[in-house]
Design a protein around this motif. Structure first.
Motif, PDB file in Angstrom:
ATOM      1  N   LEU A 276       0.808  -1.209   0.000  1.00  0.00           N
ATOM      2  CA  LEU A 276       0.000   0.000   0.000  1.00  0.00           C
ATOM      3  C   LEU A 276       0.850   1.271   0.000  1.00  0.00           C
ATOM      4  O   LEU A 276       0.308   2.378  -0.043  1.00  0.00           O
ATOM      5  N   ALA A 277       2.175   1.129   0.066  1.00  0.00           N
ATOM      6  CA  ALA A 277       3.044   2.307   0.062  1.00  0.00           C
ATOM      7  C   ALA A 277       2.787   3.145  -1.185  1.00  0.00           C
ATOM      8  O   ALA A 277       2.686   2.622  -2.295  1.00  0.00           O
ATOM      9  N   LYS A 278       2.697   4.460  -0.988  1.00  0.00           N
ATOM     10  CA  LYS A 278       2.476   5.381  -2.110  1.00  0.00           C
ATOM     11  C   LYS A 278       3.802   5.933  -2.622  1.00  0.00           C
ATOM     12  O   LYS A 278       4.058   5.939  -3.825  1.00  0.00           O
ATOM     13  N   TYR A 279       4.641   6.420  -1.726  1.00  0.00           N
ATOM     14  CA  TYR A 279       6.002   6.835  -2.063  1.00  0.00           C
ATOM     15  C   TYR A 279       6.955   5.862  -1.378  1.00  0.00           C
ATOM     16  O   TYR A 279       6.930   5.710  -0.155  1.00  0.00           O
TER      17      TYR A 279
ATOM     18  N   PRO B 191       1.362  10.683  -6.789  1.00  0.00           N
ATOM     19  CA  PRO B 191       2.572  10.825  -7.599  1.00  0.00           C
ATOM     20  C   PRO B 191       2.343  11.064  -9.088  1.00  0.00           C
ATOM     21  O   PRO B 191       2.909  12.002  -9.663  1.00  0.00           O
ATOM     22  N   ALA B 192       1.517  10.252  -9.725  1.00  0.00           N
ATOM     23  CA  ALA B 192       1.360  10.377 -11.177  1.00  0.00           C
ATOM     24  C   ALA B 192       0.742  11.704 -11.576  1.00  0.00           C
ATOM     25  O   ALA B 192       1.005  12.222 -12.669  1.00  0.00           O
ATOM     26  N   ALA B 193      -0.071  12.282 -10.699  1.00  0.00           N
ATOM     27  CA  ALA B 193      -0.751  13.536 -11.023  1.00  0.00           C
ATOM     28  C   ALA B 193      -0.026  14.752 -10.491  1.00  0.00           C
ATOM     29  O   ALA B 193      -0.140  15.845 -11.054  1.00  0.00           O
TER      30      ALA B 193
ATOM     31  N   THR C 197       3.559  16.842   2.572  1.00  0.00           N
ATOM     32  CA  THR C 197       4.064  16.456   1.259  1.00  0.00           C
ATOM     33  C   THR C 197       3.470  15.146   0.766  1.00  0.00           C
ATOM     34  O   THR C 197       3.060  15.032  -0.403  1.00  0.00           O
ATOM     35  N   PHE C 198       3.396  14.146   1.626  1.00  0.00           N
ATOM     36  CA  PHE C 198       3.096  12.805   1.141  1.00  0.00           C
ATOM     37  C   PHE C 198       1.651  12.373   1.350  1.00  0.00           C
ATOM     38  O   PHE C 198       1.214  11.413   0.705  1.00  0.00           O
ATOM     39  N   THR C 199       0.877  13.036   2.218  1.00  0.00           N
ATOM     40  CA  THR C 199      -0.548  12.704   2.280  1.00  0.00           C
ATOM     41  C   THR C 199      -1.353  13.503   1.268  1.00  0.00           C
ATOM     42  O   THR C 199      -2.444  13.102   0.902  1.00  0.00           O
ATOM     43  N   ARG C 200      -0.828  14.633   0.793  1.00  0.00           N
ATOM     44  CA  ARG C 200      -1.611  15.518  -0.075  1.00  0.00           C
ATOM     45  C   ARG C 200      -1.185  15.457  -1.531  1.00  0.00           C
ATOM     46  O   ARG C 200      -1.447  16.384  -2.294  1.00  0.00           O
TER      47      ARG C 200
ATOM     48  N   LYS D 162       1.825   5.093  -7.526  1.00  0.00           N
ATOM     49  CA  LYS D 162       2.957   4.935  -6.618  1.00  0.00           C
ATOM     50  C   LYS D 162       4.203   5.476  -7.308  1.00  0.00           C
ATOM     51  O   LYS D 162       4.285   5.525  -8.536  1.00  0.00           O
ATOM     52  N   LEU D 163       5.187   5.843  -6.493  1.00  0.00           N
ATOM     53  CA  LEU D 163       6.460   6.307  -7.020  1.00  0.00           C
ATOM     54  C   LEU D 163       7.582   5.695  -6.212  1.00  0.00           C
ATOM     55  O   LEU D 163       7.623   5.829  -4.982  1.00  0.00           O
TER      56      LEU D 163
END
Length: 615
Positions: free
Chosen positions: A396-399, A555-557, A549-552, A456-457
């Motif tokens: 589930l990691a986004k970054y 990555p792709a957008a 930075t990371f909740t708002r 994801k990134l």
């Protein structure tokens, strides 16, 4: 002490001056949660509310409010469980310390759940409406169970009845009141991606008929930790809970219903009706925002049991850190030794709690296969990143930022500031950005374009330093006209205030602004720029930076760059990487306290008493 109920736990904490008893009437609507939050923030004791308005049951909270208190709770079993995990990862280590092996049979025996005909929880019953209705945030959709232990079981077949090893124990959101639920007959069951109950539910739907599910609350605190423990699929959390509890977990099994944890303080016995969904939420969640209303399964309640001396344990979630941070710290201590055996080459993994856990994952890997290479670039790190993103809830990691731990300068993954410095000194934005687009995202993350949808990134960094990071803003820092109030969040990281995000034109405007960035020298010294609504807030401390930075951002957008280009479908940029972390119309609203409740709790503080110093 080995606890079997919440009351035993509270009595032990009280004896050791780690719990405060509150006999004054307390309103479960917002006031109780506000007291909890303040006591937690001030590193105060566990709390026992004996006079909760509207309920005959006491409420306990902040039981796991500090890591030190959690270690105290499990003082008789924690080290033996850690040893068992280490030996699982490295059997040779056990043979080097044979005098410790006497613990192994004891841990193994405790991991075997045992069937019982009855138990303390089944001695009394009540209505769902008699349970404490704790509401934590002003816009919550109703009262929720915040420390549920949800038990389900893989349906058996004609040749084999279900076994105790088939039981799944998880912590899934349970809404007691509100919305369209029938009073005393229904409650909401919200479970997310990559949760074991989903496998059971799918199988039940295939077989046909209702899906039995029971919700336990209380009992040994090991069951609470077991419910959040990320274990491999097919391994029952009851096994882990028994090892940590110091005794075998008693389970009452009856045909046609889910298992009942016999030592629980409460048990809601029910079933999920096929194809019945109802709106659930909103709920102030652990990312620091309100989870929106969505359709989720409904638990049809058949009976509610409770012990004679039952206490209702709760927690309060919100923007981290909160009490549930302790669970993450315990899990990290227990699972760290086994990471290299589950993910070969990966040395450390750290889910950043301040960012909401899943939005940001930091990992230390290793580049082992081409030590003869003169130019070091991420290679094996990318393989290890794919393995991480294919592993249970880590997926589930986004970054995901991953660095080479073979470098002597590499920090640990939990040294967040040092980790970012190491990575930003070495990353090459033309090469080291690896996107996963149109994929799944944490159910509670609303930065994507729909429920469970996002991107994801992976950012991989290795080799020698490429740049020297700026630690102050010099005169050559020139920004586009619509960006203002630059602040330094970390070495090489600049936060700037951008114009309010209104609609999709805002994306085109930001893309154009990236080409107006200052000199190449400035971009080298500031390889990462975060555009946000309040740059001073984002740069004020490390927690604010990672949360903003990371909740708002999706990555792709929301990832841009100076001199960006796409070559063979690979995105990269020559200058600074830019993350758009502004609030957007589709985002969930952040949590805010109720002003009247704040004044009410302020009044408690002015009246004095043992609670006052924590308020």
């Amino acid at each position: 002490m080995l606890y079997r109920s919440t009351r035993q736990l509270c009595q032990d904490l009280l004896r050791h001056q780690r719990l405060l008893v509150i006999d004054d009437p307390v309103d479960p609507h917002l006031e109780l949660a506000e007291i909890h939050r303040r006591v937690y923030q001030n590193k105060g004791p566990a709390l026992l509310f004996n006079n909760v308005i509207g309920s005959r049951f006491p409420v306990a909270s902040n039981l796991f409010g500090t890591l030190e208190r959690a270690r105290f709770i499990f003082r008789q079993t924690f080290e033996s469980v850690r040893l068992a995990v280490r030996w699982k990862a490295n059997p040779q280590e056990a043979m080097r310390a044979p005098w410790e092996l006497w613990r192994a049979p004891l841990v193994g025996w405790r991991m075997r759940a045992r069937k019982v005909r009855s138990g303390p929880v089944m001695r009394h019953s009540c209505q769902l409406s008699e349970l404490p209705k704790v509401i934590c945030w002003p816009h919550d959709g109703g009262a929720f169970v915040t420390l549920p232990q949800v038990l389900s079981q893989m349906p058996g077949d004609t040749h084999r009845p279900p076994a105790l090893s088939d039981i799944n124990l998880g912590m899934y959101r349970v809404q007691l009141t509100g919305n369209l639920y029938e009073a005393d007959r229904e409650c909401g069951l919200h479970y997310q991606l990559h949760r074991g109950i989903g496998v059971h539910h799918s199988q039940a739907l295939a077989v046909g008929g209702a899906f039995p599910v029971n919700v336990s609350v209380g009992g040994t605190p090991a069951m609470t930790v077991g419910a959040v423990m990320p274990l491999p699929e097919g391994m029952s959390e009851l096994m882990f809970a028994g090892a940590l509890a110091g005794h075998r977990i008693p389970v009452h099994c009856a045909e046609g219903q889910a298992p009942i944890y016999a030592d629980a303080d409460f048990c809601i016995v029910g079933e999920v009706v096929p194809d019945l969904l109802k709106p659930e939420g909103p709920f102030g969640d652990h990312l620091g925002y309100y989870a929106h209303v969505h359709d989720f399964p409904v638990l049809r309640v058949k009976k509610v049991y409770h012990r004679p001396d039952a206490i209702w344990p709760i927690t309060v979630v919100g923007r981290p850190p909160q009490e549930d941070t302790t669970f993450g710290e315990l899990i990290h201590e227990l699972t760290e030794p086994i990471i290299p055996s589950v993910l070969p080459g990966v040395r450390k993994v750290h889910a950043v709690d301040a960012a909401g856990v899943h939005p940001l994952l930091l990992a230390v890997g290793s580049e082992r296969y081409t030590p003869y290479a003169k130019v070091h670039r991420p290679q094996e790190l990318l393989t290890q990143a794919c393995a991480i993103l294919g592993q249970g809830q880590l997926s589930l990691a986004k970054y995901l930022w991953i660095i080479d731990g073979g470098n002597s300068a590499a920090p640990n993954s939990d040294d967040i500031a040092a980790f970012f410095r190491f990575a930003l000194e070495r990353v090459d934005w033309r090469r080291d950005l690896h996107f996963h687009t149109r994929t799944t995202m944490d159910t509670l993350d609303y930065s994507g374009d729909g429920l469970n949808r996002g991107s994801k990134l992976v950012i991989a960094a290795s080799g020698d330093p490429l740049r020297e990071l700026a630690t102050e803003i010099s005169s050559d820092v020139r920004l586009p006209g619509q960006w203002s109030e630059p602040r330094i969040a970390l070495p090489g990281v600049l936060t700037v205030r951008g114009p309010e995000y209104v609609h999709d034109n805002s994306r085109r405007e930001l893309h154009a602004a990236c080409d107006q960035l200052g000199t190449p020298e400035m971009c080298e010294r500031f390889p990462l720029i975060v555009v946000c609504d309040d740059s001073e807030f984002a740069a004020r401390n490390l927690n604010n930076f990672v949360w903003t930075t990371f909740t708002r951002s999706n990555p792709a957008a929301d990832v841009y760059g100076m001199g960006a280009s796409t070559t063979e479908k690979h995105f990269g940029c020559r200058g600074s990487l830019v993350i758009d972390a502004r609030s957007k119309p589709h985002h969930a609203p952040p949590l805010m306290e109720d002003s009247a409740t704040l004044k009410k709790v302020d009044g408690r503080a002015t009246r004095g008493g043992p609670l006052a110093k924590y308020l």
